[in-house]
Design a protein around this motif. Structure first.
Motif, mmCIF file in Angstrom:
data_model
loop_
_atom_site.group_PDB
_atom_site.id
_atom_site.type_symbol
_atom_site.label_atom_id
_atom_site.label_comp_id
_atom_site.label_asym_id
_atom_site.label_seq_id
_atom_site.Cartn_x
_atom_site.Cartn_y
_atom_site.Cartn_z
ATOM 1 N N ALA A 99 0.822 -1.212 0.000
ATOM 2 C CA ALA A 99 0.000 0.000 0.000
ATOM 3 C C ALA A 99 0.853 1.258 0.000
ATOM 4 O O ALA A 99 1.997 1.264 0.476
ATOM 5 N N ALA A 100 0.280 2.312 -0.530
ATOM 6 C CA ALA A 100 0.809 3.658 -0.329
ATOM 7 C C ALA A 100 -0.038 4.324 0.750
ATOM 8 O O ALA A 100 -1.083 3.813 1.155
ATOM 9 N N ASN A 101 0.438 5.456 1.230
ATOM 10 C CA ASN A 101 -0.345 6.173 2.248
ATOM 11 C C ASN A 101 -1.683 6.646 1.700
ATOM 12 O O ASN A 101 -2.604 6.931 2.472
ATOM 13 N N ASN A 102 -1.833 6.688 0.366
ATOM 14 C CA ASN A 102 -3.109 7.109 -0.226
ATOM 15 C C ASN A 102 -4.284 6.331 0.342
ATOM 16 O O ASN A 102 -5.232 6.906 0.889
ATOM 17 N N GLU A 103 -4.248 5.009 0.206
ATOM 18 C CA GLU A 103 -5.398 4.195 0.583
ATOM 19 C C GLU A 103 -5.457 3.901 2.078
ATOM 20 O O GLU A 103 -6.502 3.517 2.599
ATOM 21 N N ILE A 104 -4.340 4.104 2.776
ATOM 22 C CA ILE A 104 -4.305 3.802 4.201
ATOM 23 C C ILE A 104 -4.636 5.018 5.061
ATOM 24 O O ILE A 104 -5.469 4.954 5.968
ATOM 25 N N SER A 105 -4.006 6.146 4.779
ATOM 26 C CA SER A 105 -4.142 7.315 5.651
ATOM 27 C C SER A 105 -4.997 8.435 5.085
ATOM 28 O O SER A 105 -5.498 9.264 5.844
ATOM 29 N N ILE A 106 -5.143 8.473 3.756
ATOM 30 C CA ILE A 106 -5.735 9.660 3.136
ATOM 31 C C ILE A 106 -7.135 9.418 2.592
ATOM 32 O O ILE A 106 -8.076 10.149 2.920
ATOM 33 N N ALA A 107 -7.291 8.395 1.737
ATOM 34 C CA ALA A 107 -8.592 8.164 1.102
ATOM 35 C C ALA A 107 -9.736 8.022 2.102
ATOM 36 O O ALA A 107 -10.826 8.573 1.876
ATOM 37 N N GLY A 126 5.342 -3.889 7.879
ATOM 38 C CA GLY A 126 6.577 -3.119 7.891
ATOM 39 C C GLY A 126 6.597 -2.048 6.824
ATOM 40 O O GLY A 126 5.983 -2.192 5.763
ATOM 41 N N MET A 127 7.304 -0.968 7.112
ATOM 42 C CA MET A 127 7.506 0.108 6.145
ATOM 43 C C MET A 127 8.523 -0.344 5.105
ATOM 44 O O MET A 127 9.512 -1.000 5.421
ATOM 45 N N VAL A 128 8.254 0.013 3.839
ATOM 46 C CA VAL A 128 9.223 -0.242 2.783
ATOM 47 C C VAL A 128 10.096 0.988 2.594
ATOM 48 O O VAL A 128 11.316 0.923 2.694
ATOM 49 N N GLY A 129 9.481 2.129 2.319
ATOM 50 C CA GLY A 129 10.248 3.350 2.114
ATOM 51 C C GLY A 129 9.348 4.489 1.702
ATOM 52 O O GLY A 129 8.122 4.365 1.688
ATOM 53 N N ALA A 130 9.964 5.610 1.361
ATOM 54 C CA ALA A 130 9.201 6.812 1.008
ATOM 55 C C ALA A 130 9.900 7.542 -0.133
ATOM 56 O O ALA A 130 11.107 7.373 -0.360
ATOM 57 N N THR A 131 9.125 8.351 -0.844
ATOM 58 C CA THR A 131 9.664 9.143 -1.944
ATOM 59 C C THR A 131 8.921 10.465 -2.027
ATOM 60 O O THR A 131 7.735 10.537 -1.690
ATOM 61 N N PRO A 132 9.591 11.525 -2.466
ATOM 62 C CA PRO A 132 8.884 12.795 -2.658
ATOM 63 C C PRO A 132 7.964 12.731 -3.868
ATOM 64 O O PRO A 132 8.058 11.847 -4.711
ATOM 65 N N MET A 133 7.075 13.684 -3.931
ATOM 66 C CA MET A 133 6.308 13.961 -5.142
ATOM 67 C C MET A 133 6.909 15.219 -5.772
ATOM 68 O O MET A 133 7.817 15.838 -5.211
ATOM 69 N N VAL A 134 6.408 15.580 -6.943
ATOM 70 C CA VAL A 134 6.911 16.776 -7.597
ATOM 71 C C VAL A 134 5.750 17.498 -8.281
ATOM 72 O O VAL A 134 4.880 16.868 -8.897
ATOM 73 N N PHE A 135 5.702 18.808 -8.127
ATOM 74 C CA PHE A 135 4.715 19.667 -8.769
ATOM 75 C C PHE A 135 5.295 20.096 -10.107
ATOM 76 O O PHE A 135 6.402 20.657 -10.168
ATOM 77 N N VAL A 136 4.578 19.788 -11.198
ATOM 78 C CA VAL A 136 5.109 20.049 -12.535
ATOM 79 C C VAL A 136 4.153 20.895 -13.349
ATOM 80 O O VAL A 136 2.943 20.934 -13.094
ATOM 81 N N TRP A 259 4.617 7.278 1.038
ATOM 82 C CA TRP A 259 5.331 6.145 1.612
ATOM 83 C C TRP A 259 4.637 4.846 1.203
ATOM 84 O O TRP A 259 3.467 4.832 0.817
ATOM 85 N N PHE A 260 5.385 3.774 1.289
ATOM 86 C CA PHE A 260 4.903 2.452 0.890
ATOM 87 C C PHE A 260 5.099 1.479 2.052
ATOM 88 O O PHE A 260 6.165 1.452 2.675
ATOM 89 N N GLY A 261 4.062 0.694 2.340
ATOM 90 C CA GLY A 261 4.152 -0.258 3.437
ATOM 91 C C GLY A 261 3.511 -1.583 3.076
ATOM 92 O O GLY A 261 2.684 -1.674 2.160
ATOM 93 N N LEU A 262 3.898 -2.619 3.801
ATOM 94 C CA LEU A 262 3.336 -3.950 3.598
ATOM 95 C C LEU A 262 2.343 -4.243 4.713
ATOM 96 O O LEU A 262 2.661 -4.082 5.905
ATOM 97 N N GLY A 302 12.297 0.064 6.274
ATOM 98 C CA GLY A 302 12.089 -1.081 7.145
ATOM 99 C C GLY A 302 11.534 -0.648 8.495
ATOM 100 O O GLY A 302 10.933 0.415 8.632
ATOM 101 N N GLY A 303 11.763 -1.475 9.521
ATOM 102 C CA GLY A 303 11.263 -1.163 10.851
ATOM 103 C C GLY A 303 10.257 -2.186 11.329
ATOM 104 O O GLY A 303 9.985 -3.184 10.662
ATOM 105 N N THR A 304 9.683 -1.933 12.471
ATOM 106 C CA THR A 304 8.765 -2.881 13.107
ATOM 107 C C THR A 304 7.332 -2.632 12.667
ATOM 108 O O THR A 304 6.992 -1.546 12.186
ATOM 109 N N PRO A 305 6.468 -3.627 12.864
ATOM 110 C CA PRO A 305 5.045 -3.406 12.595
ATOM 111 C C PRO A 305 4.480 -2.247 13.414
ATOM 112 O O PRO A 305 3.663 -1.463 12.907
ATOM 113 N N ARG A 306 4.901 -2.120 14.650
ATOM 114 C CA ARG A 306 4.388 -1.039 15.484
ATOM 115 C C ARG A 306 4.787 0.328 14.936
ATOM 116 O O ARG A 306 3.992 1.268 14.957
ATOM 117 N N GLN A 307 6.006 0.442 14.447
ATOM 118 C CA GLN A 307 6.440 1.727 13.879
ATOM 119 C C GLN A 307 5.599 2.112 12.674
ATOM 120 O O GLN A 307 5.235 3.281 12.507
#
Length: 333
Positions: A99-107, A126-136, A259-262, A302-307
């Motif tokens: 998942a991305a934060n879109n469907e978990i935290s925002i939608a 667990g967290m996979v990682g994160a990336t910026p967006m860009v306004f174009v 961000w992307f998480g499992l 990465g990190g723990t499920p709780r994080q």
């Protein structure tokens, strides 16, 4: 005799210790029997950043678990249709969500029709990682800098548009946050995914857009799109030549990313969650995975499920605050 008794005592103690570990070890060893595939659901069409992360993680996870990992793309509603499938799945470790934060935290903040509750209907792994967006800016926007874009919006209130990959996505919230902080009136145009959105921005049907940085970089580097700023407080290591929106005087404090998480369904057994978390953290340190994600501008967290669970809850609170303020200021949906 005494030594023999001591040896027997030690042997018995060792056997008891091993026996105590057998249920957990057995559960971990039998979590994914050979031949049965794991379905890793992605709530977006193929080709986007979430899909790329899922395929990178899925390939590595398949090798580590010794079982096939099949990517299932279920696009629509800002990733929430795919998320709903996982929320409704059996908690047996065979149906997971990248998942991305879109469907978990925002939608869920935007869409009251979403049936799942992120905090109770999923098991964070667990967290996979994160990336910026860009306004174009697209080729027909007629601007080359963020100052020019903000000035044009002021001159032409409610006439310019920005595209995102859907209502209730991080891209949507990022655009509305620009409106909120800079006092602009870019109208939101939602799409189902990055492919059609890219075509319309490149074709001049929409003047501006917010993309995940990795999706936009090829168009930026070819000169077909103009990068106005990454959606963070500081510049991205993946594209240090692009200014950060948070550097601009009218957008001080601006800071958003994807961000992307499992995740698994709720009530995923603790041994299964622990095994998946262990494998995820280890595969994120694998050199091939590390390089693929870093090249795409995605961190290996990465990190723990709780994080992951704590990050999810904190962002939901933040997004709700931003949305309420933006709606009060007349934001579009």
């Amino acid at each position: 005799m005494k030594k023999l008794l001591n040896r027997r005592a030690v042997a018995c103690m060792g056997a008891a210790a091993v026996a105590g570990l057998l249920p957990l070890s057995h559960a971990l060893a039998q979590a994914w029997p050979t031949g049965k595939a794991i379905t890793l659901v992605v709530g977006y069409p193929p080709g986007g950043s979430t899909d790329m992360v899922a395929r990178t993680v899925g390939d590595a996870l398949s090798k580590r678990l010794g079982t096939p990992v099949i990517i299932e793309n279920i696009g629509g509603a800002g990733g929430s249709i795919g998320a709903q499938k996982v929320a409704s799945a059996a908690p047996d470790g065979y149906t997971l969500l990248l998942a991305a934060n879109n469907e978990i935290s925002i939608a869920p903040v935007f869409n009251t029709a979403i049936k799942y509750k992120s905090e109770t209907d999923f098991t964070p792994i667990g967290m996979v990682g994160a990336t910026p967006m860009v306004f174009v800016a697209g080729p027909k926007a007629g601007v080359k800098t963020l100052d020019e874009a903000l000035a044009r919006s002021k001159r032409e209130p409610n006439k310019l548009s920005f595209a995102s990959s859907g209502v209730g996505t991080a891209l949507h919230v990022s655009g509305e946050l620009i409106n909120l902080m800079a006092g602009t009136t870019f109208r939101h145009i939602p799409y189902r995914g990055a492919a059609q959105m890219s075509q319309d921005v490149l074709g001049g049907n929409v003047e501006f857009s917010v993309f995940v940085l990795t999706s936009a970089l090829p168009h930026i580097e070819s000169g077909k799109m103009t990068a106005l700023g990454v959606t963070t407080a500081t510049r991205s290591r993946a594209a240090p030549q692009i200014p950060a929106l948070g550097e601009h005087p009218r957008l001080k404090g601006y800071d958003m990313n994807v961000w992307f998480g499992l995740f698994g369904p709720a009530r995923l057994p603790a041994p299964v969650t622990a095994r998946l978390n262990k494998e995820l953290n280890e595969l994120l340190r694998d050199q091939d995975v590390w390089q693929k994600l870093q090249k795409a501008g995605i961190s290996n967290d990465g990190g723990t499920p709780r994080q992951l669970g704590d990050a999810m809850k904190a962002e939901s609170v933040r997004v709700r605050s931003v949305v309420n303020r933006a709606v009060a200021a007349g934001a579009s949906s």
